[in-house]
Design a protein around this motif. Structure first.
Motif, PDB file in Angstrom:
ATOM      1  N   HIS A  68      14.696  23.805  27.308  1.00  0.00           N
ATOM      2  CA  HIS A  68      15.635  23.201  26.440  1.00  0.00           C
ATOM      3  C   HIS A  68      17.157  23.652  25.354  1.00  0.00           C
ATOM      4  O   HIS A  68      16.609  23.500  24.351  1.00  0.00           O
ATOM      5  N   HIS A  92      21.738  24.818  24.750  1.00  0.00           N
ATOM      6  CA  HIS A  92      22.558  25.439  24.438  1.00  0.00           C
ATOM      7  C   HIS A  92      23.103  26.427  24.859  1.00  0.00           C
ATOM      8  O   HIS A  92      23.217  26.596  23.356  1.00  0.00           O
ATOM      9  N   HIS A 139      20.002  14.512  29.426  1.00  0.00           N
ATOM     10  CA  HIS A 139      19.875  14.162  28.522  1.00  0.00           C
ATOM     11  C   HIS A 139      18.922  12.909  28.713  1.00  0.00           C
ATOM     12  O   HIS A 139      19.534  12.197  29.602  1.00  0.00           O
ATOM     13  N   HIS A 182      14.941  15.031  25.441  1.00  0.00           N
ATOM     14  CA  HIS A 182      14.200  14.474  24.852  1.00  0.00           C
ATOM     15  C   HIS A 182      13.222  13.271  24.269  1.00  0.00           C
ATOM     16  O   HIS A 182      12.262  13.145  24.249  1.00  0.00           O
ATOM     17  N   ASP A 227      16.939  22.863  22.103  1.00  0.00           N
ATOM     18  CA  ASP A 227      18.529  22.210  22.117  1.00  0.00           C
ATOM     19  C   ASP A 227      19.234  22.660  20.874  1.00  0.00           C
ATOM     20  O   ASP A 227      19.674  21.983  20.243  1.00  0.00           O
TER      21      ASP A 227
HETATM   22 ZN    ZN Z   1      20.421  19.135  24.649  1.00  0.00          ZN
END
Ligand code: ZN
Ligand code: GUN
Length: 436
Positions: A71, A73, A226, A265, A318
């Motif tokens: 995960h 970005h 998410h 998460h 993340d």
């Molecule tokens: Zn994220």
């Protein structure tokens, strides 16, 4: 054929692999033919068996599988360490403006180049990545990842409400652009498409339903989003979707909860949600540094698995809410969170969730996540002597378990000595030139 000699440490596959089990070969060898691992064993046996092979001797450095980030970005690479807010304010204040800059393809291309370079530096050979709402942000990432030989799964972010106007699509454009990217990129080299609604608050019912239909047309593709990260977020989801049973149900009732659905998460789930995710064979991405940085909460790894034995778990950086792209740093923080939760992870488990566990969570474990014949040749060579603290600690270690634990707690990008990506040292560009 090329043989890498060193201290080989890897989790082992199996129908349901044991996260606590480790293959430990202090004088080990990994034989690579082209892009594939052909043998793993004792150094003496493999060098004798393949006398014609070229050999790289890494001494007592550790050879582990390529690391997996479940995960991350990429558009947030440059806004890491933006301080002081919880999730929803952090998104408004820092994230949306950073993502809006991706309207410019040249910017997206430059960040994709930087991001994929950093993945290599940190020993990450497989990642599930969020792009932005701009379709060309996906083209930029796939192009950069392909040149380096990385296994990258990504998708166009879908958002049709509750974000700045320039970042919004519609149910129709979201599906049309996602389908077009999927058709053009899915299965090219080691690239895969992921259907990517950002999270429930930024998608209308109509958009989620449309993406559910797209997912039904492509039952094998990854879905990423998410789930249950922050209490204000969860309250907002309940307001926005009064008919849903809970946050998980918002995705479930449109067909987005299934195998290869990877939910970032998953901190504050009810037992019902966990049981449902487990039954569906869905995956959870544990993002420890992000959850600490935004103050989101502590992921209950052991109790989630106890409630939902079918659920798959991997670790995620993340970035940019997370504070390091290094899976070793991520694992160190996952350890501390597991300690606070009363069920500390072992060194073998920390390695497992950073490699094979992550690969299982993404559904790519047939090809990635462990050093085993037939899998892609993704190897990371770790050198504990490259930071003073870890170097000195390593000298005192009496067992592999102790050494691996120290590496997982104290290691970072300095620890990564060499990365073999699909057989190529430090990643080969498309024209075969090394990028180190
Ligand atoms: Zn994220
Ligand atoms: N929830 C929705 N979008 C995001 C994001 O970009 N980062 C994190 N950490 N959580 C999110």
């Amino acid at each position: 054929m090329h043989i890498h000699l060193g201290h080989v440490l890897t989790p082992k596959s199996g129908v349901t692999p044991d996260p606590t089990a480790l293959l430990d070969l202090p004088h080990g060898a990994v034989a690579v033919e082209g892009t594939t691992i052909t043998a793993v064993g004792e150094a003496s046996a493999l060098t004798e068996q393949f006398p014609e092979a070229t050999v790289t001797d890494h001494g007592d450095r550790l050879i582990i599988p390529g690391l997996v980030d479940c995960h991350v970005h990429y558009p947030q690479t440059g806004m890491i360490a933006s301080p002081g807010e919880q999730l929803l304010d952090w998104l408004e204040k820092y994230t949306f403006p950073a993502e809006a800059r991706f309207a410019d393809l040249a910017h997206a291309t430059a960040v994709a180049e930087e991001f994929t370079g950093q993945l290599v530096t940190h020993g990450v050979t497989t990642a599930l990545v969020f792009s932005t709402v701009h379709a060309h942000s996906v083209d930029a990432l796939f192009t950069a990842a392909r040149a380096r030989g990385l296994r990258i799964i990504t998708g166009k972010m879908c958002m049709d409400r509750n974000a700045p106007a320039e970042l919004l699509d519609t149910p129709e454009t979201a599906v049309a652009q996602s389908a077009d990217l999927l058709n053009r990129w899915h299965g090219v080299d080691r690239l895969e498409y992921a259907i990517t609604p950002r999270f429930a608050p930024t998608s209308s019912d109509a958009q989620l339903a449309a993406l559910g239909e797209l997912a039904a047309d492509h039952p094998d593709v990854v879905i990423q989003t998410h789930l249950s990260e922050n209490h204000a977020e969860i309250d907002w989801v309940h307001e926005l979707f009064p008919a849903a049973r809970d946050y998980t149900d918002v995705y479930d009732r449109v067909g987005l909860v299934r195998e290869r659905g990877v939910f970032g998460h998953a901190l504050h789930l009810t037992d019902r949600e966990l049981v449902r995710l487990g039954e569906a064979g869905a995956s959870l991405a544990h993002c420890p540094t992000s959850n600490e940085f935004l103050g989101s909460g502590l992921f209950p790894l052991a109790s989630s698995l106890a409630t939902a034995p079918g659920v798959r778990i991997g670790f995620g950086s993340d970035i940019g809410a997370g504070t390091s792209l290094s899976p070793l740093v991520t694992a160190g923080e996952a350890y501390k969170i597991s300690r606070l939760s009363g069920a500390p992870l072992s060194a073998a488990e920390l390695l497992y969730y950073s490699t094979l566990g992550g690969a299982r969570a993404l559904g790519v474990d047939a090809r990635a996540g462990s050093l085993e014949p037939g899998k892609d040749a993704d190897l990371v060579v770790l050198d504990p002597s490259t930071s003073p603290t870890l170097a000195y600690r390593a000298q005192q270690c009496d067992s592999t378990e102790e050494l691996l634990f120290a590496v997982m707690i104290l290691g970072d990008d300095r620890t990564v000595h060499q990365v073999v990506i699909n057989g190529a040292v430090n990643g080969a560009t498309a024209d075969g030139v090394s990028v180190d």
